[in-house]
Write an enzyme that holds these catalytic residues in place. Sequence first.
Site, short mmCIF file in Angstrom:
data_model
loop_
_atom_site.label_atom_id
_atom_site.label_comp_id
_atom_site.label_asym_id
_atom_site.label_seq_id
_atom_site.Cartn_x
_atom_site.Cartn_y
_atom_site.Cartn_z
N GLU A 1 -38.34 -35.57 24.91
CA GLU A 1 -37.30 -36.13 25.79
C GLU A 1 -36.52 -37.28 25.13
OE1 GLU A 1 -36.95 -34.16 27.93
OE2 GLU A 1 -38.79 -33.55 28.92
N GLY A 2 -36.41 -37.24 23.82
CA GLY A 2 -35.69 -38.28 23.08
C GLY A 2 -36.64 -39.12 22.26
N ASP B 1 -32.90 -39.02 31.86
CA ASP B 1 -33.31 -40.32 32.40
C ASP B 1 -34.59 -40.20 33.21
OD1 ASP B 1 -31.26 -41.77 31.28
OD2 ASP B 1 -30.02 -41.82 33.08
N GLY C 1 -66.47 -44.96 17.87
CA GLY C 1 -66.96 -44.49 16.58
C GLY C 1 -66.91 -42.98 16.44
N GLY D 1 -31.04 -31.80 18.48
CA GLY D 1 -32.16 -32.30 19.27
C GLY D 1 -31.74 -33.58 19.97
#
Length: 374
Positions: free
Chosen positions: A358-359, A235, A334, A127
Amino acid sequence: MFALTEEQQLMVSSAKEFIEAELKPRIPELEANQFPADLIDKLHELGFMNMMLPEEYGGLGERMTTHMAIVEEFAKVNLTMAIVANQNMVGELLLDFATEEQKKLFFPKYSEDGNWAGFGFTEPTAGSDAGGIQTTAVKDGDDWIINGQKTFISYINICSAFLVSAKTNETDEGGISLFLVEKDLPGVEVGSIFHKLGMHGSETGELFFKDVRVPSIYMIGTENWGLPLVLKVLDEARLAIAMCGVGMAQGALDIAKAFVKEREQFGRKIKSFQGIKWYIAEMETKISAARALVYDVANDYDNGRLITVGTAKAKLFSAQMCMEVTDMAIQLCGGYGLVDDFGLERYFRDAKILSITEGTSEIMKVLIAQDALR
């Protein structure tokens, strides 16, 4: 302070009109895990799907800052649509790394015709470690034979192809290549679809490749040097995720502010209580800080500067901020904040995804610390 140009403001206004008229009424479908594919077709017709591609390739030629402004507007309403509504990252990768022959072959299909291509990078044992994949591609004449498994692949339901990372050389330096693999090829199989905490409407699950034959022209970039392309994609994706955090937090705050302005306790509106004001002030400040950071990195992108560390900072901070702000919004409202029809619990569920997709936040910290301690 970053300010949008008049042209960018017009783009944002157009997006707001679409969101109000087309997206908001479809939220119940998305929450029921029914993706409104017709909205993607409409967004493609309006040009949003290819926003950052040059006009010669069917795009609008817009800047990253414009893209971020529109991502925020979509994320105020729905995370699932915010991620896919106005970017073609596979198209942008093709623009930078495909040959002219490949551009002529792929752009008509994946920009002009509106087909959506997703990413196939994550594996059960790889991953955060994008280079630790086990999927292989072996050369066979003019083709490559791909075998392996991918998991946590988003938007399987709407993707017609996937950009897949595979080992093509297990001995030399490098060794990972990228292939555009169309979903209807023999040997491509969609596996289990996961039931997720949030981001409903996007089917996320497994892909299997069994002796999938892919022509050599479908390799994107240089053989054995696909990992830098994966990192470039991440990125840009991380920056979009960071702005999704800003949009979601703003959406939650807007609901909370409307509530405290109307809610009465002890004979007066609760917006007058000092404790409530402090909540609102903290939420406003956190959102403003995250938004400024995202735009700073987007401006760097538009001016050709490296953004790897900047996107890591933006994603880390925004993911944390969004979790905190959505939690505060529920607290302010609440019991109403816990009711699904009220809307806040959806923001809270979706917010958790931002620190993982994505990281992870831990990987963002590694990237930031490595740069700081050089």
